[in-house]
Design a protein around this motif. Structure first.
Motif, PDB file in Angstrom:
ATOM      1  N   THR A   1      29.321 126.906  97.286  1.00  0.00           N
ATOM      2  CA  THR A   1      29.112 125.648  96.570  1.00  0.00           C
ATOM      3  C   THR A   1      27.958 125.802  95.581  1.00  0.00           C
ATOM      4  O   THR A   1      28.034 125.335  94.436  1.00  0.00           O
ATOM      5  CB  THR A   1      28.829 124.507  97.564  1.00  0.00           C
TER       6      THR A   1
ATOM      7  N   TYR B   1      38.142 124.989  95.599  1.00  0.00           N
ATOM      8  CA  TYR B   1      38.146 126.344  96.147  1.00  0.00           C
ATOM      9  C   TYR B   1      39.008 126.343  97.407  1.00  0.00           C
ATOM     10  O   TYR B   1      38.646 125.778  98.423  1.00  0.00           O
ATOM     11  CB  TYR B   1      36.718 126.786  96.481  1.00  0.00           C
TER      12      TYR B   1
ATOM     13  N   ASN C   1      31.852 121.650  93.066  1.00  0.00           N
ATOM     14  CA  ASN C   1      32.818 121.705  94.153  1.00  0.00           C
ATOM     15  C   ASN C   1      33.261 120.274  94.450  1.00  0.00           C
ATOM     16  O   ASN C   1      32.444 119.438  94.834  1.00  0.00           O
ATOM     17  CB  ASN C   1      32.165 122.335  95.387  1.00  0.00           C
TER      18      ASN C   1
END
Length: 299
Positions: free
Chosen positions: A194, A177, A204
């Motif tokens: 997350t 991300y 993640n």
């Protein structure tokens, strides 16, 4: 909680007449009371402004922090500074009967100063996906919007449970991300996004790092071999992924799994979080189908 003499008098008069004050416990652990629904509200964070509109209180907001831009009507509200630099004099001039503050964003010193000036301050902190409906319900209790808040909270919880049930146990996808391009920043362990990634059946790749965000290198990203790279930026376009396309060497690039998510829906703890979760789950599911269901077992 500090209560002004005037407010104390109103509470006493209300008790004598047999009515009950509105009360809720905020995220500082303080029980905050009002003798009647607030008519002049100041919001000290964009997500708080949005929550107030969700309770149909937009016409009672007399001041809001910078970047309060959703819904569109919020853009015309008088500004009272930013989340980390509040204009106290401006707030006092607006004569609010309720100030709704963001605990981690506004900070304890600002909150203490406002209370010391005799203002009624309700402090909120939505640190998880499941905290949003709870926050909304307590805000509804204090503002006389109990029924509306309960209904909206119920819908949110149902959607959150449905998305978690639908995607949470599917084959895991490694997700990077991207929060910021330069320096390259991502989300770490202490971040509700997350949790959102995990609810969608993803992981993640930097969830082992402490804190909410972390600065990482291109080499570290490539080493962890993400199968999906996502970013959420209102001003971004596909150029945000140009560096990864040029570098290659990840399944995300090999299978063209680089996705721009709608801005704000995941980064603001409001009812729109479940919309953001839905888009995230769809992106992760797309990577799952492109990579694992293609028959490629090398990733």
């Amino acid at each position: 909680m500090l209560i002004t003499r005037g407010l104390a008098g109103l509470l006493l008069a209300c008790w004598a007449l047999g009515c009950s004050a509105l009360e809720a416990v905020d995220d500082s652990g303080d029980a905050v009371s009002l003798p009647s629904p607030p008519q002049r509200i100041v919001s000290l964070a964009p997500h708080i402004t949005e929550l107030l509109y969700s309770l149909q209180l937009g016409d009672r907001i007399v001041g809001a922090s910078a970047y309060s831009d959703y819904p569109p009507a919020a853009r015309s509200l008088p500004r009272v500074g930013s989340h980390d630099r509040v204009d106290v004099e401006r707030i006092l001039a607006l004569r609010p009967d309720l100030v709704v503050a963001w605990r981690s964003g506004n900070g304890p010193q600002t909150i203490a100063r406002l209370r010391a000036l005799g203002l009624t301050v309700f402090v909120l902190e939505s640190a998880s996906l499941t905290a949003v409906p709870d926050v909304l319900e307590r805000l509804g209790q204090l503002t006389g919007r109990d029924s509306l808040a309960a209904g909206e909270a119920r819908v949110y919880r149902e959607r959150l449970a449905d998305l978690t049930r639908r995607y949470g146990t599917r084959q895991t996808i490694r997700v990077f991300y991207q929060v910021w391009n330069q320096p390259l920043m991502t989300l770490a362990s202490d971040q509700y996004v997350t949790d959102a990634i995990e609810r969608c059946g993803g992981i993640n790749i930097f969830a082992d790092l402490p804190g909410k965000t972390a600065t990482v290198s291109e080499e570290a990203v490539i080493e962890r071999q993400p199968e999906l790279i996502v970013a959420a930026d209102g001003d971004a376009d596909e150029m945000v992924f140009a560096r990864w396309r040029a570098l290659g060497a990840t399944p995300a690039v090999d299978y063209d799994q680089l996705v721009l998510l709608p801005p704000d829906t995941l980064v603001r703890p409001t009812l729109r979080l479940v919309d953001g979760l839905h888009h995230l789950c769809e992106a992760i599911e797309g990577a799952r189908q492109a990579i694992h269901e293609s028959g490629d077992s090398s990733t």
